[in-house]
Design a protein around this motif. Structure first.
Motif, mmCIF file in Angstrom:
data_model
loop_
_atom_site.group_PDB
_atom_site.id
_atom_site.type_symbol
_atom_site.label_atom_id
_atom_site.label_comp_id
_atom_site.label_asym_id
_atom_site.label_seq_id
_atom_site.Cartn_x
_atom_site.Cartn_y
_atom_site.Cartn_z
ATOM 1 N N VAL A 102 47.893 55.987 40.417
ATOM 2 C CA VAL A 102 48.544 55.278 39.307
ATOM 3 C C VAL A 102 48.676 56.114 38.021
ATOM 4 O O VAL A 102 49.748 56.139 37.416
ATOM 5 C CB VAL A 102 47.785 53.959 39.011
ATOM 6 C CG1 VAL A 102 48.383 53.252 37.805
ATOM 7 C CG2 VAL A 102 47.826 53.068 40.230
ATOM 8 N N MET A 281 46.733 37.607 26.974
ATOM 9 C CA MET A 281 46.739 38.636 28.010
ATOM 10 C C MET A 281 45.312 38.938 28.478
ATOM 11 O O MET A 281 45.029 38.979 29.681
ATOM 12 C CB MET A 281 47.395 39.904 27.455
ATOM 13 C CG MET A 281 47.477 41.072 28.411
ATOM 14 S SD MET A 281 48.228 42.483 27.531
ATOM 15 C CE MET A 281 48.158 43.748 28.799
ATOM 16 N N LEU A 285 43.519 38.114 32.151
ATOM 17 C CA LEU A 285 42.933 39.181 32.960
ATOM 18 C C LEU A 285 41.465 38.917 33.269
ATOM 19 O O LEU A 285 40.972 39.262 34.339
ATOM 20 C CB LEU A 285 43.080 40.525 32.236
ATOM 21 C CG LEU A 285 44.443 41.188 32.378
ATOM 22 C CD1 LEU A 285 44.593 42.333 31.396
ATOM 23 C CD2 LEU A 285 44.668 41.697 33.801
ATOM 24 N N LEU C 56 40.689 54.352 34.464
ATOM 25 C CA LEU C 56 41.734 54.703 33.520
ATOM 26 C C LEU C 56 41.773 53.680 32.394
ATOM 27 O O LEU C 56 42.251 52.571 32.555
ATOM 28 C CB LEU C 56 43.101 54.753 34.202
ATOM 29 C CG LEU C 56 44.302 54.880 33.252
ATOM 30 C CD1 LEU C 56 44.217 56.138 32.412
ATOM 31 C CD2 LEU C 56 45.605 54.837 34.009
ATOM 32 N N LEU C 107 36.881 44.840 36.452
ATOM 33 C CA LEU C 107 38.205 44.986 37.053
ATOM 34 C C LEU C 107 38.425 46.420 37.533
ATOM 35 O O LEU C 107 37.707 47.328 37.145
ATOM 36 C CB LEU C 107 39.288 44.621 36.031
ATOM 37 C CG LEU C 107 39.229 43.205 35.470
ATOM 38 C CD1 LEU C 107 40.346 42.993 34.471
ATOM 39 C CD2 LEU C 107 39.317 42.179 36.593
ATOM 40 N N GLU C 109 41.434 49.601 38.656
ATOM 41 C CA GLU C 109 42.772 50.163 38.603
ATOM 42 C C GLU C 109 43.627 49.605 37.484
ATOM 43 O O GLU C 109 43.235 49.553 36.339
ATOM 44 C CB GLU C 109 43.473 49.946 39.954
ATOM 45 C CG GLU C 109 42.695 50.584 41.069
ATOM 46 C CD GLU C 109 43.584 50.903 42.241
ATOM 47 O OE1 GLU C 109 44.805 50.755 42.133
ATOM 48 O OE2 GLU C 109 43.042 51.323 43.282
ATOM 49 N N ILE C 110 44.824 49.139 37.864
ATOM 50 C CA ILE C 110 45.812 48.767 36.873
ATOM 51 C C ILE C 110 45.316 47.595 36.016
ATOM 52 O O ILE C 110 45.634 47.496 34.831
ATOM 53 C CB ILE C 110 47.152 48.453 37.561
ATOM 54 C CG1 ILE C 110 48.303 48.594 36.563
ATOM 55 C CG2 ILE C 110 47.181 47.094 38.192
ATOM 56 C CD1 ILE C 110 49.035 49.879 36.747
ATOM 57 N N TYR C 111 44.488 46.726 36.592
ATOM 58 C CA TYR C 111 43.989 45.577 35.836
ATOM 59 C C TYR C 111 42.983 46.014 34.773
ATOM 60 O O TYR C 111 42.963 45.500 33.667
ATOM 61 C CB TYR C 111 43.374 44.532 36.779
ATOM 62 C CG TYR C 111 44.399 43.981 37.742
ATOM 63 C CD1 TYR C 111 45.345 43.065 37.297
ATOM 64 C CD2 TYR C 111 44.444 44.403 39.058
ATOM 65 C CE1 TYR C 111 46.321 42.580 38.149
ATOM 66 C CE2 TYR C 111 45.409 43.918 39.928
ATOM 67 C CZ TYR C 111 46.346 43.016 39.467
ATOM 68 O OH TYR C 111 47.318 42.536 40.306
ATOM 69 N N MET C 114 45.050 47.509 32.041
ATOM 70 C CA MET C 114 45.755 46.507 31.249
ATOM 71 C C MET C 114 44.799 45.728 30.338
ATOM 72 O O MET C 114 45.167 45.356 29.226
ATOM 73 C CB MET C 114 46.499 45.535 32.177
ATOM 74 C CG MET C 114 47.723 46.140 32.810
ATOM 75 S SD MET C 114 48.988 46.494 31.561
ATOM 76 C CE MET C 114 49.445 48.140 32.014
ATOM 77 N N LEU C 115 43.584 45.466 30.819
ATOM 78 C CA LEU C 115 42.641 44.734 29.971
ATOM 79 C C LEU C 115 42.196 45.591 28.785
ATOM 80 O O LEU C 115 42.105 45.106 27.655
ATOM 81 C CB LEU C 115 41.441 44.253 30.787
ATOM 82 C CG LEU C 115 40.479 43.314 30.041
ATOM 83 C CD1 LEU C 115 41.206 42.104 29.458
ATOM 84 C CD2 LEU C 115 39.340 42.833 30.949
ATOM 85 N N LEU C 117 43.973 47.826 27.440
ATOM 86 C CA LEU C 117 45.153 47.841 26.566
ATOM 87 C C LEU C 117 45.212 46.573 25.714
ATOM 88 O O LEU C 117 45.456 46.626 24.509
ATOM 89 C CB LEU C 117 46.425 47.987 27.411
ATOM 90 C CG LEU C 117 47.756 47.820 26.675
ATOM 91 C CD1 LEU C 117 47.976 48.961 25.700
ATOM 92 C CD2 LEU C 117 48.923 47.768 27.660
#
Lengths: 298, 414, 341
Positions: A102, A281, A285, C56, C107, C109-111, C114-115, C117
């Protein structure tokens, strides 16, 4: 003035105005987020450059409108050109990174942003620009006894049409079903004789065209300058995450939620308005990482 | 436009005379890029004239441009350091937005260079954060506010509110105006429903709805640059300007907005065009300057062009008076220096390095014959520089105490 | 040369090089090197979480920004001198990291990205709107650099050279601490988590707690970098917290190479140097070149510059040695923190 007083004082026609303002926000976010989530759903790539493509489309629209004076020509021309750009992006770059981790995918699309920005700067310079709505859509009309801008109503309506069209396309056309199949299981779809690489290209083109459509429609509502993408991309991410990565209905619900929060936030607690979207958001999550409409994973 | 390029404006051979280097930091990209472009025109016009007439102390003026991107304080600091330490600028002229100006003024002692601010209008630049390297040859928000309030106080409206950009300049501009208005007309009611969209917000619909619902009689707006243009486009759709009794904007309707909006410029609203409207004063000197400007650049002069032009001439006069480009000597030469700018007479006050000059406020009207903008600022009333200047004791007190200006009580973000 | 002696030599050489910079560089170059040092610390701190632990973070601007704001507040209100401001900034960032990390480490990977972020953007919004404390969109301007009192002597930090000295000492020390962490058993455990979380959990590594510890450490040092950048740039404005400031260490780390400890530092140097070089020749079109470099990097050199250099060096060694050199774990082509999709 306290929030309670604000609400108590609010008349029905004000309420309608805020709802409409919220719908304008929601429409904007949906058109951006739907393309983003569509591309993610099929290609499994979070395209960082999506808002930069939207920005490029807005510049193109400004160019077409200044040169020809026709908003409607821009509406046809710009999405068509941007679809080609999207297809080229998938063929030339995204295709090569489907199997890499990713962070590298994000980095690649981030590189694309840098290139797009400087190409815009080379072509149009650094000064910002604005475009005008078509003369037929100027002025206001009465909605439940309150004047409301005609263009905003048009904007909401047209994007509702796009949302319905997208839904019909994905669920009730042969091609849409192939896209769904390719998104669900690449190998299986390929075995069934579906041209998966072709579908990937088409989806990237379509997602980019959606962003381009927004570039034209949203043009008369904003300042077009080289940093506009920064704000839109995180908001689009937020919407996509709230709705569920890869889910178009999720993007719709997420947009509506955020749009209303934005509009009523300015009315009720302007101080927190900017933070609302990220609070939602984060909450989503934490509680339900796959988003409101995302499939449960693992 | 080459935002980074170096500019040498003459064909004349200068022999061994080293150039006097002037760094110009303005907004060449972002929402107020039109203001940076205007600033460049004025500065280059002055430099061309000066270099063709033999330079300053026999040396040519050389310019280098840097872009502060309209909003970014950290970039502004970096660019200022680069101009001085890397390029070797002898003087700095700069800043359209008060946000970037306020970030750079505190590092001037580190740079040991004079900065002349020709545009950014927050009073804090020459009061709370001021230091001896900082000069402003342009009227600031307190002066413009005092002049505007004098007109506003004569109008029959008492319920006032604001829609302005949420940063120092927006707060100071409204705060100063409101303070003067309340002083002149104690019956004025400053409303608690106010709108503070962020700089470069882009979307104003909900703010417009909120303001209109509160039913103000008059509205003041420090929005400027593209923000103001965008706001007007959206507000026109809501019939905003017909629904409020009076609308005042100090900087919104500068020349860039006239070019961008043309016939869409709302009529009958009050503005001071940020301090200069090219048709005023109606003097031979101003007319000649405007003609020269139009023939050089092909457009009507923007207030910022007028002010950077004046800034360059201020530098010339001070360097010649001091007989050197040495920073400390030029500082002393600039203090109290008078100038007949193309428009009004300017005097830089010794104690705070702030210019004292007249402020025009007028009303927008149709001007079908005025090609290409088809609108103008008319019925101009000129406030005398001495009358609208912030009293010195007040300036010194605020400088000593620091902190936030007293008018922050009028900024209500609920 | 044994590793310990090699490390000592490296330390000595780099300390010497840092000490020589003020003698050789013009004031502007000195500012440039100071910027490189601060950013290197930021990128190295970020990479503790990214390259070493395999998470990440797309919201590291949160800690960089909190460190910057707290240090700026401490200095402008005169609560402490510079060392105190650095400690306060670092501590505040660590605390923020603890609060945010608690939720994020659950969480993947992408989650996870995003969190992080979402939280950083929330802080960005707070910095923007809490005007009374943060100065709103203007930020805190004119951050002072009070003179440093050290063993009875007073050092004036106003000059670029003196401030460079402070930054060099602090960054050098911080990088040493980070190096110690990375090479400790704790660092080994983090790498094990990155390579295979299930297996790491199976051999008894408390996954979440270790990830959280790495998160907090990474946040603390990012905060220290932010606490340095505020007095360096004399400002703390919301840009410090904006997501683009989170993207920078990602870009720089990947550019330099995330599997090599000093890889991010290489990335920072190359990125800033390229930006400077290109913008002096191509005026303002450095993004075009940088974009091209980034795209080429992703398509062809996913190990980054340091990764490629190390690979080349190892291949040379293999050619020289007849009996083959054991492959370094860090050289594996699998420069994929998540082991792919």
């Amino acid at each position: 003035m306290s929030i309670a007083e604000d609400i108590a004082m609010m008349r029905a026609d004000s309420f309608v105005a805020y709802v409409l303002n919220g719908l304008v926000q929601a429409s904007c976010l949906f058109l951006l987020a739907s393309g983003l989530t569509l591309i993610f759903g099929v290609l499994r790539i979070l395209n960082f450059a999506h808002a930069a493509l939207f920005m490029l489309a807005a510049y193109l629209a400004a160019q077409v409108i200044t040169s020809t004076g026709s908003f409607w020509l821009a509406l046809v021309l710009v999405p068509a050109v941007m679809a080609l750009v999207g297809a080229a992006l998938e063929r030339a770059l995204l295709r090569r990174v489907y199997d890499v981790p990713v962070p590298y995918q994000l980095l690649l699309t981030f590189g694309v942003i840098l290139v797009i920005k400087d190409l815009i700067k080379l072509t149009w310079g650094t000064a910002s620009r604005t475009i005008a709505e078509p003369p037929a859509l100027r002025g206001a009309t009465s909605v439940l006894g309150r004047d409301y801008p005609l263009y905003n109503l048009f904007y909401i309506a047209i994007i509702a049409v796009v949302a319905v069209g997208l839904w019909v396309f994905l669920h009730h056309t042969q091609f849409g079903k192939r896209i769904q199949a390719a998104a669900a299981d690449r190998e299986m779809a390929s075995a069934m004789g579906i041209n998966v690489p072709g579908i990937y290209t088409a989806v990237c083109a379509a997602g980019t065209a959606l962003a381009a459509l927004l570039g034209v429609f949203h043009g008369p509502m904003m300042n077009i300058h080289l940093d506009v993408d920064h704000q839109y991309i995180v908001e689009a991410f937020a919407v996509v995450v709230i709705g569920g990565l890869g889910s178009v209905p999720g993007a719709l619900v997420g947009s509506l939620l955020v749009g209303m929060l934005d509009s009523f936030g300015i009315l009720l607690i302007p101080r927190f308005q900017m933070a609302f979207i990220y609070m939602v958001m984060a909450a989503v999550l934490i509680v339900r990482p796959q988003g409101l409409f995302g499939p449960r994973e693992g | 436009m080459a935002a980074g390029g170096s500019f040498f404006s003459t064909r004349r051979a200068w022999g061994a005379a080293p150039p006097i280097k002037v760094g110009l930091i303005m907004s060449f990209s972002g929402v107020v890029a039109a203001w940076g472009a205007a600033g460049r025109m004025g500065a280059f016009m002055a430099a061309d004239e000066i270099n063709q007439a033999g330079g300053v102390l026999g040396r040519p003026l050389e310019f280098k441009l840097e872009d502060d991107t309209s909003t970014n304080a950290a970039i502004a600091v970096q660019k200022a350091r680069k101009l001085v330490f890397d390029w070797g600028a002898d003087f700095l002229i700069g800043f359209n937005s008060s946000g970037t100006a306020l970030a750079v003024v505190p590092i001037l002692p580190e740079l040991k260079r004079i900065l002349i601010v020709p545009c950014a209008a927050s009073p804090r630049i020459t009061t709370e954060v001021w230091n001896k390297y900082c000069f402003r040859n342009h009227v600031h928000s307190n002066q413009k506010g005092a002049a505007g309030a004098a007109i506003a106080a004569t109008l029959p409206y008492t319920k006032w509110t604001v829609i302005g950009p949420d940063y120092a300049y927006g707060h100071d501009s409204w705060g100063a105006f409101a303070t003067h208005l309340v002083q002149k007309k104690p019956s004025v009611q400053i409303m608690s429903t106010q709108a503070w969209p962020k700089f470069a917000a882009g979307a104003y619909d909900s703010y417009i709805t909120r303001i209109l619902d509160a039913k103000p009689e008059a509205v003041y707006s420090p929005l400027w640059g593209d923000d103001f243009v965008t706001f007007v486009k959206q507000a026109n759709r809501h019939d905003f300007f017909k629904k409020v009794g009076a609308f005042f904007t100090p900087a919104g309707l500068a020349m860039d907005a006239f070019y961008a909006l043309r016939k869409e410029v709302p009529k009958g609203i009050y503005t001071c065009a940020h301090g200069y409207w090219f048709e005023h004063p109606d003097t031979a000197r101003n007319k000649k300057w405007v003609e020269a400007f139009v023939s050089k650049w092909g457009e009507l002069p923007h207030v910022t062009a007028h002010e950077t032009y004046s800034a360059v001439y201020y530098l010339k006069a001070a360097i010649e008076k001091a007989g050197t480009t040495d920073t400390e000597a030029v500082i002393i030469a600039l203090e109290g220096l008078e100038q007949d700018s193309p428009s009004y007479r300017k005097v830089i006050r010794k104690e705070d390095h702030q210019v004292i000059t007249d402020v025009p406020w007028g009303k927008t009207q149709d001007a079908p014959g005025l090609i290409p903008i088809e609108s103008r600022v008319g019925d101009i009333v000129l406030a005398k520089g001495e009358e609208v200047a912030e009293p010195l004791d007040q300036v010194l007190k605020r400088r000593k105490e620091g902190g936030t200006p007293p008018w922050m009580q009028y900024i209500i973000k609920s | 040369m044994p590793p310990a002696r090699r490390a000592a030599l490296g330390l000595f050489l780099s300390a010497g090089a840092l000490a020589l910079v003020p003698l050789l560089a013009s004031p502007f170059r000195l500012l440039f090197v100071t910027e490189i040092l601060i950013f290197s610390l930021y990128a190295l701190a970020f990479n503790l979480l990214f390259g070493i632990t395999g998470l990440l973070s797309f919201g590291h601007s949160a800690y960089y920004g909190v460190g910057g704001y707290v240090a700026a507040l401490a200095l402008i209100h005169g609560w402490t001198g510079l060392p105190g401001a650095l400690i306060l900034g670092m501590g505040a960032a660590a605390l923020t990291g603890l609060l945010i990390g608690y939720f994020c480490v659950r969480l993947d990977e992408i989650y996870f990205a995003m969190l992080t972020l979402a939280f950083s953007q929330m802080l960005f919004a707070i910095a923007w709107q809490w005007t009374e404390v943060t100065g709103g969109s203007d930020g805190i301007l004119g951050v002072p650099r009070p003179p440093l009192r050290l063993f009875g002597a007073t050092v004036d930090l106003e000059s670029p050279a003196a401030f460079y000295g402070l930054v060099a000492v602090v960054v050098f020390g911080a990088v040493l601490v980070l190096w110690t962490v990375v090479t400790s058993p704790f660092g080994e455990a983090l790498r094990a988590i990155r390579e295979n979380p299930e297996r790491a959990a199976f051999i008894g590594i408390p996954l979440r707690r270790y990830r959280l510890a790495a998160f907090v450490l990474s946040a603390a040092f990012a905060g220290l970098a932010g606490a340095l950048v505020a007095p360096f740039g004399r400002t703390a404005s919301p840009e410090l917290l904006f997501w683009t400031k989170s993207a920078e260490p990602v870009l720089m780390s990947l550019l330099g190479g995330i599997k090599v400890f000093l890889g991010p530092l290489v990335g920072v140097v190359v990125y800033l140097w390229l930006r400077d070089l290109i913008s002096s020749y191509l005026v303002d079109y450095w993004m075009l070149v940088m974009g091209g470099v980034v795209i080429a990097l992703v398509l062809f050199f996913r190990g980054g510059i340091a990764g490629a250099a190390q690979g080349w060096w190892a291949a040379r060694l293999r050619r020289v040695a007849t009996d083959g050199v054991p492959r370094d774990e860090r050289l594996d082509e699998g420069v994929r923190p998540y082991g792919g999709r």
